[in-house]
Scaffold this motif. Structure first.
Motif, mmCIF file in Angstrom:
data_model
loop_
_atom_site.group_PDB
_atom_site.id
_atom_site.type_symbol
_atom_site.label_atom_id
_atom_site.label_comp_id
_atom_site.label_asym_id
_atom_site.label_seq_id
_atom_site.Cartn_x
_atom_site.Cartn_y
_atom_site.Cartn_z
ATOM 1 N N LYS A 199 0.803 -1.221 0.000
ATOM 2 C CA LYS A 199 0.000 0.000 0.000
ATOM 3 C C LYS A 199 0.840 1.278 0.000
ATOM 4 C CE LYS A 199 -3.988 -2.258 2.067
ATOM 5 N NZ LYS A 199 -4.968 -2.312 3.152
ATOM 6 N N LYS A 200 2.151 1.147 -0.270
ATOM 7 C CA LYS A 200 3.012 2.316 -0.448
ATOM 8 C C LYS A 200 3.146 2.583 -1.944
ATOM 9 C CE LYS A 200 4.212 2.316 3.979
ATOM 10 N NZ LYS A 200 3.710 3.300 4.940
ATOM 11 N N ARG A 201 3.171 3.839 -2.320
ATOM 12 C CA ARG A 201 3.286 4.168 -3.742
ATOM 13 C C ARG A 201 4.748 4.305 -4.173
ATOM 14 N NH1 ARG A 201 -0.718 4.848 -6.758
ATOM 15 N NH2 ARG A 201 0.508 6.018 -8.285
ATOM 16 N N ASN A 202 5.586 4.820 -3.301
ATOM 17 C CA ASN A 202 6.981 5.060 -3.672
ATOM 18 C C ASN A 202 7.895 4.597 -2.545
ATOM 19 O OD1 ASN A 202 6.575 6.649 -6.259
ATOM 20 N ND2 ASN A 202 5.393 7.903 -4.826
ATOM 21 N N LEU A 218 7.859 2.504 -7.688
ATOM 22 C CA LEU A 218 7.392 3.826 -8.078
ATOM 23 C C LEU A 218 5.958 3.716 -8.571
ATOM 24 C CD1 LEU A 218 10.526 5.153 -10.026
ATOM 25 C CD2 LEU A 218 9.966 5.451 -7.611
ATOM 26 N N ASN A 219 5.113 4.606 -8.080
ATOM 27 C CA ASN A 219 3.694 4.585 -8.439
ATOM 28 C C ASN A 219 3.076 3.211 -8.197
ATOM 29 O OD1 ASN A 219 3.694 7.324 -9.281
ATOM 30 N ND2 ASN A 219 4.567 6.715 -11.253
ATOM 31 N N ALA A 220 3.442 2.602 -7.069
ATOM 32 C CA ALA A 220 2.871 1.331 -6.581
ATOM 33 C C ALA A 220 3.214 0.135 -7.464
ATOM 34 C CB ALA A 220 1.366 1.446 -6.403
ATOM 35 N N GLY A 221 4.280 0.234 -8.241
ATOM 36 C CA GLY A 221 4.724 -0.895 -9.055
ATOM 37 C C GLY A 221 6.236 -0.936 -9.142
ATOM 38 N N PHE A 223 9.764 -0.599 -10.608
ATOM 39 C CA PHE A 223 10.381 0.178 -11.678
ATOM 40 C C PHE A 223 11.645 -0.538 -12.121
ATOM 41 C CE2 PHE A 223 13.470 3.354 -13.118
ATOM 42 C CZ PHE A 223 12.762 3.910 -14.179
ATOM 43 N N GLU A 328 8.678 7.541 -0.075
ATOM 44 C CA GLU A 328 7.933 7.561 1.198
ATOM 45 C C GLU A 328 8.670 6.777 2.266
ATOM 46 O OE1 GLU A 328 3.523 6.117 2.821
ATOM 47 O OE2 GLU A 328 4.013 6.053 0.681
#
Length: 390
Positions: A199-202, A218-221, A223, A328
């Motif tokens: 549930k963290k995006r970055n 990054l952006n919940a996926g 990279f 984050e």
């Protein structure tokens, strides 16, 4: 590629594997099917013994929805975690529980021409001894160090497969679908799906091991960069120490911060008369790092100093990425995570010294709860990420 109905049933099972418990409306949204269609497929899966009703969700003011979970023993995965020196293999169920003991064996990749032969042999032995039919094994997930091209199934750092991809080579020997990825990417996948990055995006997931790996969320996926090789944290050139790195360059982070270097510094310090509860450092890197971390956990000043120096250098490198990515959270995972909070203070100190405060003030440092099992869990997750394609 499976038929349409099978494809969507697998989508449901995949969602339940990653989320544990979901309602019909949750599943419907995730697989982009209507609620009536999703209800019908759930009924079929329940009838087949693949999905269980788990009761009702907490009330939000209306009718409480029925929730569902995947039956843990309906599907299995083979998880393989490799590092430069040691490989581990286990069979896991849909609750990420080990249904076989973890088989661990020495396998120095730099010197092992027939490494994949040995790994495939160990997989076949483990599956044979487990009594689990290959028909209920969704696949083999393999994490490995090096430059891994997941599209072509190749590792440009290790392994000779005689003009075959690693995937083709392994599938021909184990008779099960095989998926490969970089070890640090799989550790990040485990943290994203089941750990501190959920549930963290970055987030930055630092794999503290014989090198210092990095998985970027990054952006919940995940990279991966332009050609899949993003995250070579170990090889950031930070030092003018003249030390040659395993990559052939000099002054990389790895030359001052890896557990292998910590072990070497520990032995050098003892040779020079450092006072410590440590009497000698085992030649085996795995035993050496465990010995130092255990001594530090018991308060040995010399061991704490070694880990603190390493942590500070990791923090210096992390500070650079904070300026670029503003994450984050920074998650410390992998083998070295067993040192726990001993890492946090020196890494935070380096970030305090080398980061613009406003950029770093909202970035927390967390220790993985998955620890050394993260790569195995990530290898299992890799299979289920691809389950609908099998």
């Amino acid at each position: 590629m499976p038929g349409k109905n099978l494809l969507y049933r697998r989508k449901i099972l995949r969602q339940l594997y990653f989320e544990n418990i979901l309602s019909c409306s949750d599943i419907s949204e995730r697989i982009d099917r209507s609620i009536p269609v999703t209800t019908k497929m759930l009924a079929e899966l329940i009838g087949a013994g693949a999905v269980l009703e788990t009761g009702y969700a907490p009330s939000t003011g209306g009718r409480r929805p029925q929730t569902y979970a995947i039956k843990p023993d309906i599907i299995y995965v083979v998880a393989v975690a490799m590092d430069q020196f040691v490989s581990r293999i286990a069979i896991m169920d849909m609750h990420n529980r080990f249904v076989t003991p973890v088989v661990k064996f020495d396998l120095p990749l730099a010197d092992a021409y027939d490494a994949l032969d040995l790994v495939s042999q160990k997989i076949n032995e483990l599956v044979g001894a487990s009594g689990i039919e290959k028909t209920v094994i969704a696949g083999v997930g393999i994490g490995m160090p090096g430059f891994v091209d997941i599209q072509k199934g190749l590792n440009y750092s290790f392994f000779e497969t005689r003009q075959q991809s690693i995937v083709e080579f392994m599938e021909g020997r184990v008779g099960i679908p095989v998926f490969i990825d970089n070890d640090s990417s799989l550790i990040a996948l485990a943290e994203l799906r089941f750990g501190a990055a959920k549930k963290k995006r970055n987030a930055m997931v630092i794999n503290i091991g014989w090198g210092i790996g990095l998985g970027l969320i990054l952006n919940a996926g995940l990279f991966r960069g332009n050609n899949g090789f993003a995250g070579e944290f170990s090889h950031m050139p930070l030092f003018s120490n003249g030390k040659i790195c395993s990559c052939g360059k000099s002054g990389c982070l790895e030359t001052e911060a890896s557990l292998a270097v910590v072990s070497e510094k520990a032995q050098a310090g003892l040779n020079n008369g450092k006072i410590s509860v440590l009497e000698r450092i085992p030649e085996n890197y795995e035993q050496a790092s465990d010995t130092i971390i255990n001594a530090a956990a018991k308060g040995d000043k010399f061991s704490i100093e070694l880990l603190s120096e390493s942590g500070y250098n990791i923090g210096r490198a992390a500070a650079i990425l904070i300026h670029v990515l503003n994450p984050e959270v920074i998650i410390l995972s992998g083998r070295g995570a067993s040192a726990g909070k001993l890492w946090q203070a020196p890494i935070q100190q380096a970030i305090n010294e080398h980061c613009i405060p406003r950029l770093a003030e909202k970035t927390s440092i967390e220790i993985s709860s998955l620890g050394h099992q993260a790569e195995l869990i990530g290898a299992a997750a890799l299979v289920m990420e691809n389950y609908e394609k099998v």
